[in-house]
Design an enzyme around this catalytic site. Structure first.
Site, PDB file in Angstrom:
ATOM      1  N   LYS A 134       0.863  -1.418  -0.084  1.00  9.82           N
ATOM      2  CA  LYS A 134       0.021   0.218  -0.094  1.00  9.82           C
ATOM      3  C   LYS A 134       0.782   1.253   0.009  1.00  9.82           C
ATOM      4  O   LYS A 134       1.759   1.315   0.704  1.00  9.82           O
ATOM      5  CB  LYS A 134      -0.854   0.088   1.176  1.00  9.82           C
ATOM      6  N   THR A 156      -4.703  -4.609   1.467  1.00 10.61           N
ATOM      7  CA  THR A 156      -3.768  -3.288   1.679  1.00 10.61           C
ATOM      8  C   THR A 156      -4.493  -2.289   2.413  1.00 10.61           C
ATOM      9  O   THR A 156      -4.032  -1.487   3.026  1.00 10.61           O
ATOM     10  CB  THR A 156      -3.574  -2.679   0.244  1.00 10.61           C
TER      11      THR A 156
END
Length: 327
Positions: free
Chosen positions: A25, A85
């Protein structure tokens, strides 16, 4: 410089021999108020910086995780080992409230270690962040203007950068690699820089300049001989981005350079001289020098924006360069 370009600054050739398999992420904006102050840093002649309050601690964070357990998610569509994420984002935000240190690198090491301790399928993790800088505003005080302590504005000037690579070991997470930096420094010196004696041939149209207004942008990165020094737990061993930035502008002021290459070499020597705990320092500089349009009286000139494309310089140094200069 982009995040990927920054990350490539600390990559080695060995990475190309391995399968690329990771996920993560990025663009996780983290804001923490009243974080621990950075105190006890060693001062240097080129800078007035002696610490920061961290009343407002802002970061743009990137998380990248590796592990063979994630292969089925690529090859079979099996997500049973995948940490979403979005969950990574929430994890980072939660840990921002648990971190009691004062530096970007320390925060990245803390959060990365928590990831590895929490998720056994993660074999290694790369944490990086750009500072989101804020400037405290002045307000009228009893006798003069003083820091508000409450009101800040976001700065769009240079910002600190940090990156920590952590591997899993029998004794817990260990730092496998690291890099610190300050990026997007933009400086203009109105006189006292030159560019002469370069190759002249049928392709040369650029006139030599004995004295020019030099406009550059600059990213500076450094690594420590002992990676633990990057975390700031021993403030006297920590190298603040603010001090490296100040060295760059002081050397720019002092040195009559004959090229940007000459300038960044002199900056590198000063950084290594001031901070013997560093292992290396590296640069990416970009030439934004304005074009002279008219000469006026004395030193005055009318200048205009340069056309594209623009030149750049990349260079790395270590203490062997400093030793050569002292011989």
């Amino acid at each position: 410089m982009t995040v990927n370009q920054k990350r490539s600054a600390s990559r080695t050739a060995d990475d190309s021999e391995q399968r690329t398999m990771n996920y993560g992420k990025e663009k996780i904006a983290v804001y923490r108020t009243y974080a621990s102050s950075l105190e006890g840093v060693r001062t240097i002649p080129e800078s007035s910086f002696d610490g920061r309050d961290n009343t407002l601690f802002g970061l743009d964070v990137r998380v990248q995780v590796d592990g063979e357990a994630f292969l089925p998610s690529f090859s079979e569509g099996d997500n049973s080992m995948v940490v979403a994420t979005d969950s990574m984002k929430n994890f980072v935000l939660h840990q921002a409230g648990e971190y009691d240190g004062a530096t970007i690198e320390g925060f990245l090491e803390f959060v990365g270690s928590q990831f590895l301790d929490t998720y056994s399928q993660m074999e290694s993790i790369q944490m990086s962040a750009d500072e989101i800088p804020f400037e405290e505003r002045d307000v009228p005080g009893e006798n003069d203007f003083e820091d508000s302590g409450l009101v800040f504005r976001q700065s769009h000037n240079e910002s600190a950068f940090g990156e920590i690579y952590l591997d899993r070991s029998e004794d817990g997470p260990v730092i496998a690699d690291h890099i610190s930096g300050v990026t997007d420094i933009e400086l203009v010196k109105v006189k006292g820089s030159s560019f002469t004696d370069y190759v002249q041939d049928e392709y040369t149209t650029l006139p030599e300049r004995e004295d020019r207004a030099l406009h550059i942008t600059l990213d500076i990165f450094w690594t420590y001989a002992e990676s633990a020094d990057a975390l700031g737990t021993d403030p006297e061993r920590y190298v603040p981005a603010e001090q490296v930035r100040d060295i760059a502008q002081v050397v720019f002021h002092e040195v009559d350079s004959n090229s940007i290459q000459d300038l960044i070499y002199q900056i590198g020597l000063r950084v290594l001289e001031r901070f013997p705990q560093l292992e290396s320092v590296s640069f990416e500089a970009n030439n934004r020098t304005w074009i002279q349009e008219r000469d006026l009286d004395g030193d005055a000139k009318v200048l205009k924006e340069p056309p594209r494309p623009t030149g750049f310089q990349q260079f790395s140094m270590d203490h062997s360069d400093l030793e050569e200069m002292s011989e």
